[in-house]
Design a protein around this motif. Structure first.
Motif, short mmCIF file in Angstrom:
data_model
loop_
_atom_site.label_atom_id
_atom_site.label_comp_id
_atom_site.label_asym_id
_atom_site.label_seq_id
_atom_site.Cartn_x
_atom_site.Cartn_y
_atom_site.Cartn_z
N ASP A 60 0.83 -1.20 0.00
CA ASP A 60 0.00 0.00 0.00
C ASP A 60 0.86 1.25 0.00
O ASP A 60 1.96 1.26 0.58
N GLY A 61 0.37 2.29 -0.60
CA GLY A 61 1.08 3.55 -0.58
C GLY A 61 0.12 4.62 -1.04
O GLY A 61 -1.01 4.33 -1.47
N PRO A 62 0.56 5.87 -0.98
CA PRO A 62 -0.36 6.94 -1.34
C PRO A 62 -0.80 6.88 -2.80
O PRO A 62 -1.72 7.59 -3.20
N TRP A 63 -0.12 6.06 -3.59
CA TRP A 63 -0.45 5.96 -5.01
C TRP A 63 -1.60 4.99 -5.28
O TRP A 63 -2.06 4.93 -6.42
N ASN A 64 -2.03 4.25 -4.29
CA ASN A 64 -3.13 3.31 -4.54
C ASN A 64 -4.09 3.21 -3.35
O ASN A 64 -5.03 2.43 -3.39
N GLN A 107 -8.77 9.15 -2.33
CA GLN A 107 -9.00 9.40 -3.75
C GLN A 107 -8.90 8.16 -4.62
O GLN A 107 -9.00 8.28 -5.84
N TRP A 108 -8.68 7.00 -4.04
CA TRP A 108 -8.51 5.81 -4.86
C TRP A 108 -9.59 4.76 -4.61
O TRP A 108 -9.93 4.47 -3.46
#
Lengths: 315, 315, 315, 315, 315, 315
Positions: free
Chosen positions: C224-228, C232-233
């Protein structure tokens, strides 16, 4: 160190947009004889040049070619200005945009990929490559290459002039074309200002091979001219008798160490073909029952074709 | 129609295998000035040529270059013969094979990919490309390109001769080098056998631009020579005053139709930059706390560097 | 219009020739992130730019990059100066020249083909190609591409600095590297000086697809990370259930006109494969009697390999 | 390990065949910003990545891009389905087939060479090249390159949407375009999740060079903006005074060993140009009697051109 | 050694010029399966071949392909003869020349750059590259590559025949096409005349991996056939259970020396991403106020799209 | 739709870093017969395939090849892991890093440009190009191309196995090599499952030309074999007598319209060469006084060379 002035070397006045014409103009922007090729040919030569005079000449002309790159690129940008805006704003119907982009030439890629900006491709969309640059670090080669390159750039400009009827573009192209003529003159002077400029390099050729003309292409059309006839040429017509031109037997050989020779023999044996065999092959497996011959007629009414018997008779 | 005789034009006797030397020789097999480039340059010109004499000349030399391609390729094959067998039969230890393949040059790719066969790449492994071919369908361009190409091929052979001490290879290279000299002579004759061969093409240049020399590179090193000085040259030194060279203002413009102009304005407005802004940027988000300056010292003892103040003082 | 001053932007002091190091430096002369790529990226953008501010910025930096091309090219020329002369004059023994040319890197091609001049190739000898240029004629794309390109050029200079201990070269490379940082900062400002710069172009995305993260790569290592993750995801983990993401059946189809459909059927029938067949093939013809299996042992003592039975058990 | 499900990520419904449109769609199949470029950019980065989070992200998106390659390729295949069959079965007259293949774009090559299958070329037929891939193995560079690449892919999809009126194709392109927006967002998050991400790499820049803006392009159009003005910039306008920016003299030099120096002198002497000479050149031999000037009028009614006298007057 | 006879292998009678058709014919002159590719494939194999029979075969066919290159090139030259003259002499109005050059295909580049001469490009103007040549120095590979290449060349000629209604061209193309069939037959014989020709090379495969079929693409459309079903195949359908196929854990690892490991850790730490962060990004800075969603409707009447809720529900 | 599982198809265990070996492994990552080429060859065929069975087969193998791309890329990443870290952190002295990067192969570019990540280049650093892909949209061609490609990939893996002594790498390469064997078998089955698979396409050849063998290469080495001898071959030995093989005169001609003919004559006249001339040329201007011949001796002791008289005697 380079500096830039926003004025062009030559003013560009384009009558109306024409993306197809723009894509043709790319030949001199990102094409083989275009201005980037010219600039980079001279610039790379200039950096490595030992002679002060030629170095100055090369940097002068390299810099001017960059200015010409700007002129031709500006012509492209002007010719594309309408298409660029229409596509970016999607201000026309899809079908209209589609039609405008497929009207000829390679303007479709110019619009789709480059958005109407001038791209470093030739008129077919092939990206510029440094394979076009033939700088070799020997001044007598390089000057000859430059002379040839200028003569080529000149002819491409001439062809572009011949297909354009926009007077402003014709004017600018006429200027650019003429500068290639001037550059060729300069490079010619620079070549012949080297006292001993032929042959290139330092090593002379082997005299007996330097004056031979080998008439390898024979039959109707064999022609005499100053390039193969006259006092300075010995022409060889009978290749079978005179070749190889040395005393050898015309084969290629290498002396292998014992171990290498043994392994090479092993390889040859493992992959040998059997000339006596008549193997079944994939063709035999795959030729279907319907594989009949076509005749000249099938090919559309072609004229009578030489009889197969003729071939069969050949020794 | 081509025919082939199994004898080479020049006998190839190689003393011992040397895959690294083989990879250098590829420069004249599949390189920019190599024999394939030569053969294809003349062959493509010959097919389109209208003049019987030049057509004959071009096909003669194209055919001879194919024979030279065979000679240089045979040298490569002989130099690789041992490596090819050793790798195919895996007759050496892995480590030995590894070492033999990474001994220099690009011989590793020659062995891995091409199995020791001569490949149409240059000495760096770059595949031959027709971008090397500069045939333009105008005989005065093409003859000049051929002259230049022959002078370049000559120098590359000279360089190969200079790094080889195998006498058989030297012999064959000497022959090949000399033939380039002979070919250059032929193409020179063919160029000047065209009465009006300068400038290339049909369109003359614009007289007033043909004799100008633009001194774009200035400063210490500016040099006079026959290429920019003398009766036939008008040299421009003050570019700011004389450019653009036409009567215009040095800008590029196009007359857009009303609709296009409106859309272009819309695009410009949508993508306008705000010169008054001082936007936060990705750099502001990303420059970590440790991003200090490096000094000349960090770079390894470099000498003192001009004070930043000097730049700050610049107008 | 470009002008040139013979002084470099940064003085080049090289301690001693080193052709191998020269060939590495080419990465920033004729390589993908080198100075020609930079100059041409900005120059082509500048010519098509409608905004006065960005146009000025692009031409400023394009011109400076040409000056940097000159600096790095001069370093190459100096590093090659000895080799160029030795080879041209053949002043060393053949064997010595051969050894000096095959000492590493790609310096052999630099000497053989380019005669020691700086060539527009990368450090492997690959000719520069305009495929490196990613100008797209949309300013928010182009500024992002420029930001990325400057960050890449910076890292390649850093790597070159790390392998050089010549203080004069380190100095010049440090200057060039730092200028890339400065340029990145300028392009960041230019990007964010466009008010609405995300997403690029004019067309917004389809909202429901814009916030989905498709977790296509699964298994140990899923992270997990702020990119997924986060508000907003919407993350899709079960692809089998959710794809196709539209209401369709996930196939591709086209409505053919009657005639086309009939011909397509004919083609399909003519080239149909027979799934019931068990045809004899080329393999059957060609597998010789000695084609036994190799074992892990044959491959040099590799460890035990999963039993074939396991595969056979698979459903 | 990759697995494949025969359902597409997005259903493809094409209204009717259109080979010319197919050839335009190739821009996102085998073009510079197409799906293969995207997939391979992220895949190569992912394999070398040390950070678990970014590695997962890169493989997720690489895999999704392969699914998008399948979607766009399926669109191409559907658009070509009729042409493929007609040509393979020769079901139309020759003249009809000829006309259908030369109707625009590059569909002729798609039919001739690729038989209507989707080819890894761009819309001009240029084969895909890994030169498009700018992975550099540094995560702050690579994330920036990915951000830029996604913004470029987005705009090319937008342009394709703008020229298509087939609703099924528009739908699928809208989906693909939007996914690029989502990917850009992910890569932005990944960039800024690295604490210290500017400048790229480890080495900081040299402070005094990092804040300079070199105003190399001058004249009308010089513009201020946040990229060259403000607290953080020192702008250099007078290049003549401030360059070279170091304490040196702006030349390039190398310390040659004695032997090298002697040989370099020999080379310089051998190839020196004679600035005093006025050699006869090839131009003198070749300029025929008819080589008169062309005038503006010859070029098609162009306007009056600046008088040659002006140039002659230049100092 | 090559020799040339001015008679063609097959007489070329062209009814009338047609530059667009000429540009299509280039596919077999300078295209991927064209005659140069064929000639060079066999010629490079022949030079390195150890077996006398195959060497003879390869040189025979290589030489014949050169003759075919001449035939197809002559067709191109004839089709371009009028355009070449018209452009060189500028005998038509500019507008007429412009129209004739943008009538379709890539004939514009043929005229502009190559002046109507046959160029070594494909029908899209892509320069011939030796990347087309797949000679590998192993005869069982090379014969298979030759078989495949001949079958491809055959189909391209068939397609050219299908779009031509000039009887003379059809005749010549029919001859050339048929010769490819004959060559394929010869290469098949040569392949199977090697006793043990499968698999290529010397090393046998690992038995347990040689008979596995991995069913990686699943879903509707999964099909049985002799290529994956029957006695000789073990099919793997459940990849999750059976992969990796060895006893390992399916990861990649390397044993680093202590020092390397420490440095790699340092690099990982320096560039680590923070999975807990929710950083502000460039997107946040740049998404303007107007960035609303587009709907299916915006895209031109596309049908209803799957509800976003579906995605949100995904686990 | 593609999905990814983080486990590899085959576990990669590398004993120790070795960047030079890594650069050799690239041949199967980004080389001509590497896994990307394989995956893309089958994927592009699969998308356009009409037959359900072959489509399934092609997508199965395409997907597996992507998994193999991952395996070989992981080997490269592991072999480079140390070098990547050392260069990024500059943890070694400059001189040490320089030496480690110039130790052989092309590892210098891998480090400099790609930072140790796996790059889509071959072992010489040549970027992957779709010119390697020979999909033609005809199944009998494509299956043959696939068979050949698998046999080539097999041999390159064999060569890599032969130069590696790391047991973990040998294991993985052995697996990959064997899978190519299995794939070849599948493609052979698929080829022969098409009933009528020879010749490719639909058009049969012209019978009388299909069985001719043209003996174009003559002299010592002429060999009989099943490829040119036997019942199904008519061999032509006397080319002079039998060529052209049709009833024509072996010339190329075109019927020009009156206007074209006139212009072509004008062009021919303007550029005619004068065979009677003996023009002074650039060579005459440039051959310096010192241009004497070199002898065999100058070339380093080469043996006696055939007397020039022999040539002079030639008719």
């Amino acid at each position: 160190m380079f500096m830039h002035n926003k004025r062009l070397q030559y003013t560009v006045r384009v009558s109306e947009p024409n993306p197809v014409l723009a894509s043709l103009m790319l030949e001199q922007f990102g094409g083989a004889d275009g201005e980037l090729a010219a600039a980079m040919r001279y610039f790379t030569q200039g950096l490595g040049e030992l002679d002060a005079g030629r170095k100055d000449l090369l940097l002068d002309i390299a810099t001017e070619e960059l200015s010409h790159l700007e002129v031709i690129g500006s012509i492209v940008a002007m010719l594309n200005k309408g298409a660029k805006a229409q596509l970016a704003e999607a201000a026309m119907e899809e079908a209209e945009l589609y039609l405008s982009m497929t009207a000829g030439g390679n303007s479709h890629t110019q619009s789709l990929l480059f958005g109407g900006g001038p791209s470093l491709t030739n008129s077919s969309g092939v990206p510029w490559t440094a394979a076009y640059i033939d700088s070799r670090g020997d001044p007598t080669c390089d000057m000859r290459s430059n002379i040839a390159a200028e003569s080529r750039a000149k002819i491409v400009y001439e062809r572009l002039i011949n297909i354009t009827d926009d007077p402003g573009i014709k004017d600018a192209l006429g200027f650019l074309m003429t500068r290639e003529i001037a550059h060729q003159k300069s490079f010619e002077k620079a070549l012949y200002a080297i006292e001993d400029n032929f042959p290139s390099g330092k090593l002379p050729g082997i005299e007996k091979f330097a004056n031979i003309y080998v008439n390898t292409s024979q039959g109707e059309g064999d022609t005499d001219g100053p390039w193969n006839t006259g006092d300075q040429w010995v022409r060889i017509d009978d290749l079978d008798q005179t070749m190889p031109i040395d005393d050898g037997d015309g084969t290629a050989s290498v002396t292998l160490a014992k171990n290498d020779a043994a392994v090479a023999d092993k390889l040859a044996a493992r992959t040998a073909s059997d000339p006596e065999s008549d193997p079944e092959t994939g063709v035999d497996l795959g030729a279907g029952p319907g594989a009949g011959p076509i005749t000249g007629e099938d090919l559309g009414g072609a004229e009578d074709i030489k009889d197969a018997a003729k071939m069969a008779d050949a020794p």
